[in-house]
Design a protein around this motif. Structure first.
Motif, PDB file in Angstrom:
ATOM      1  N   UNK A 126       9.421   0.578   7.760  1.00 39.20           N
ATOM      2  CA  UNK A 126       8.705   0.736   6.489  1.00 39.20           C
ATOM      3  C   UNK A 126       7.212   0.530   6.726  1.00 39.20           C
ATOM      4  N   UNK A 127       6.428   0.926   5.771  1.00 37.33           N
ATOM      5  CA  UNK A 127       4.991   0.662   5.787  1.00 37.33           C
ATOM      6  C   UNK A 127       4.784  -0.626   4.988  1.00 37.33           C
ATOM      7  N   UNK A 128       4.292  -1.669   5.635  1.00 30.80           N
ATOM      8  CA  UNK A 128       4.189  -2.986   5.006  1.00 30.80           C
ATOM      9  C   UNK A 128       2.735  -3.375   4.787  1.00 30.80           C
ATOM     10  N   UNK A 129       2.487  -4.040   3.664  1.00 24.60           N
ATOM     11  CA  UNK A 129       1.177  -4.616   3.360  1.00 24.60           C
ATOM     12  C   UNK A 129       1.394  -6.094   3.073  1.00 24.60           C
ATOM     13  N   UNK A 130       0.627  -6.940   3.750  1.00 26.33           N
ATOM     14  CA  UNK A 130       0.689  -8.383   3.525  1.00 26.33           C
ATOM     15  C   UNK A 130      -0.605  -8.774   2.814  1.00 26.33           C
ATOM     16  N   UNK A 131      -0.485  -9.388   1.644  1.00 26.92           N
ATOM     17  CA  UNK A 131      -1.654  -9.832   0.886  1.00 26.92           C
ATOM     18  C   UNK A 131      -1.914 -11.294   1.209  1.00 26.92           C
ATOM     19  N   UNK A 132      -3.093 -11.577   1.728  1.00 24.20           N
ATOM     20  CA  UNK A 132      -3.458 -12.947   2.066  1.00 24.20           C
ATOM     21  C   UNK A 132      -3.667 -13.105   3.557  1.00 24.20           C
ATOM     22  N   UNK A 133      -4.297 -14.219   3.929  1.00 25.28           N
ATOM     23  CA  UNK A 133      -4.596 -14.451   5.342  1.00 25.28           C
ATOM     24  C   UNK A 133      -4.407 -15.908   5.724  1.00 25.28           C
ATOM     25  N   UNK A 134      -3.569 -16.602   4.953  1.00 26.62           N
ATOM     26  CA  UNK A 134      -3.252 -17.981   5.296  1.00 26.62           C
ATOM     27  C   UNK A 134      -2.179 -18.040   6.364  1.00 26.62           C
ATOM     28  N   UNK A 193       5.774 -11.355  12.375  1.00 27.31           N
ATOM     29  CA  UNK A 193       7.211 -11.046  12.411  1.00 27.31           C
ATOM     30  C   UNK A 193       7.481  -9.580  12.080  1.00 27.31           C
ATOM     31  N   UNK A 194       6.877  -9.065  11.027  1.00 29.38           N
ATOM     32  CA  UNK A 194       7.217  -7.688  10.616  1.00 29.38           C
ATOM     33  C   UNK A 194       6.541  -6.630  11.472  1.00 29.38           C
ATOM     34  N   UNK A 195       5.436  -6.983  12.119  1.00 30.23           N
ATOM     35  CA  UNK A 195       4.733  -5.995  12.939  1.00 30.23           C
ATOM     36  C   UNK A 195       5.612  -5.438  14.052  1.00 30.23           C
ATOM     37  N   UNK A 196       6.592  -6.209  14.467  1.00 25.70           N
ATOM     38  CA  UNK A 196       7.465  -5.745  15.556  1.00 25.70           C
ATOM     39  C   UNK A 196       8.511  -4.738  15.092  1.00 25.70           C
ATOM     40  N   UNK A 197       8.733  -4.629  13.786  1.00 24.29           N
ATOM     41  CA  UNK A 197       9.781  -3.722  13.298  1.00 24.29           C
ATOM     42  C   UNK A 197       9.283  -2.689  12.285  1.00 24.29           C
ATOM     43  N   UNK A 198       8.125  -2.925  11.660  1.00 24.24           N
ATOM     44  CA  UNK A 198       7.626  -2.016  10.628  1.00 24.24           C
ATOM     45  C   UNK A 198       6.958  -0.799  11.257  1.00 24.24           C
ATOM     46  N   UNK A 199       6.957   0.299  10.519  1.00 26.15           N
ATOM     47  CA  UNK A 199       6.257   1.506  10.964  1.00 26.15           C
ATOM     48  C   UNK A 199       4.765   1.235  11.022  1.00 26.15           C
ATOM     49  N   UNK A 200       4.243   0.544  10.011  1.00 24.13           N
ATOM     50  CA  UNK A 200       2.842   0.114  10.012  1.00 24.13           C
ATOM     51  C   UNK A 200       2.747  -1.204   9.255  1.00 24.13           C
ATOM     52  N   UNK A 201       1.747  -1.989   9.612  1.00 21.06           N
ATOM     53  CA  UNK A 201       1.534  -3.282   8.967  1.00 21.06           C
ATOM     54  C   UNK A 201       0.043  -3.430   8.701  1.00 21.06           C
ATOM     55  N   UNK A 202      -0.320  -3.659   7.446  1.00 21.18           N
ATOM     56  CA  UNK A 202      -1.710  -3.879   7.059  1.00 21.18           C
ATOM     57  C   UNK A 202      -1.832  -5.223   6.360  1.00 21.18           C
ATOM     58  N   UNK A 203      -2.997  -5.844   6.525  1.00 15.40           N
ATOM     59  CA  UNK A 203      -3.283  -7.108   5.848  1.00 15.40           C
ATOM     60  C   UNK A 203      -4.431  -6.863   4.881  1.00 15.40           C
ATOM     61  N   UNK A 204      -4.271  -7.343   3.658  1.00  9.79           N
ATOM     62  CA  UNK A 204      -5.321  -7.270   2.652  1.00  9.79           C
ATOM     63  C   UNK A 204      -5.707  -8.703   2.320  1.00  9.79           C
ATOM     64  N   UNK A 205      -6.995  -9.038   2.474  1.00 12.90           N
ATOM     65  CA  UNK A 205      -7.442 -10.403   2.232  1.00 12.90           C
ATOM     66  C   UNK A 205      -8.846 -10.400   1.646  1.00 12.90           C
ATOM     67  N   UNK A 206      -9.138 -11.409   0.834  1.00 14.20           N
ATOM     68  CA  UNK A 206     -10.486 -11.543   0.279  1.00 14.20           C
ATOM     69  C   UNK A 206     -11.492 -11.881   1.368  1.00 14.20           C
TER      70      UNK A 206
END
Length: 138
Positions: free
Chosen positions: A95-103, A112-125
């Motif tokens: 899947x295409x995953x977005x993680x909100x936050x950077x804590x 963890x998900x970067x190893x199985x997801x099609x793409x992984x993005x982080x959105x943080x302030x």
């Protein structure tokens, strides 16, 4: 992890300072400090402290904000969950995953998900430097 933390506390002699299975009833400002009322064995106890640290993370109640368009996102097959609800890598697989936050919790989930997801993005302030800029003066 539990044994490591217990061992650490014993090693540095702070285990006697820990109050486990204790609920914080209130934290109230008081003349440059804080009055903290706790309830351990059913008996409330109030103490004054100079500083209070609120440290929550993967063991806290999840707080998922209401995002505009979330209903449409879910209707299209999207999944929105707090880090504490993410228990199975297959939820992110291919899947295409977005993680909100950077804590800490957000970074743990991202790794963890970067190893199985099609793409992984982080959105943080704000991106923070996660390791000390210098170790032993270097």
């Amino acid at each position: 992890m539990q044994e490591y933390l217990a061992s650490y506390a014993r090693n540095f002699g702070i285990d006697s300072l820990l109050r486990l299975e204790t609920k914080v009833e209130s934290v109230v400002p008081d003349a440059g400090g804080w009055l903290v009322t706790t309830k351990g064995d059913g008996v409330p106890e109030t103490e004054r402290f100079d500083r209070v640290v609120v440290a929550t993370g993967v063991f806290c109640e999840p707080a998922v904000p209401k995002f505009p368009g979330v209903d449409e996102f879910r209707a299209a097959g999207g999944v929105l969950m707090a880090g504490t609800e993410f228990l199975d890598l297959d939820d992110a697989r291919d899947r295409h995953a977005v993680v909100a936050g950077y804590g800490k919790s957000a970074c743990d989930v991202t790794v963890a998900i970067a190893s199985v997801a099609t793409s992984t993005d982080i959105v943080a302030r704000q991106l923070l430097w996660k390791i000390p800029r210098k170790v032993a003066g270097f």
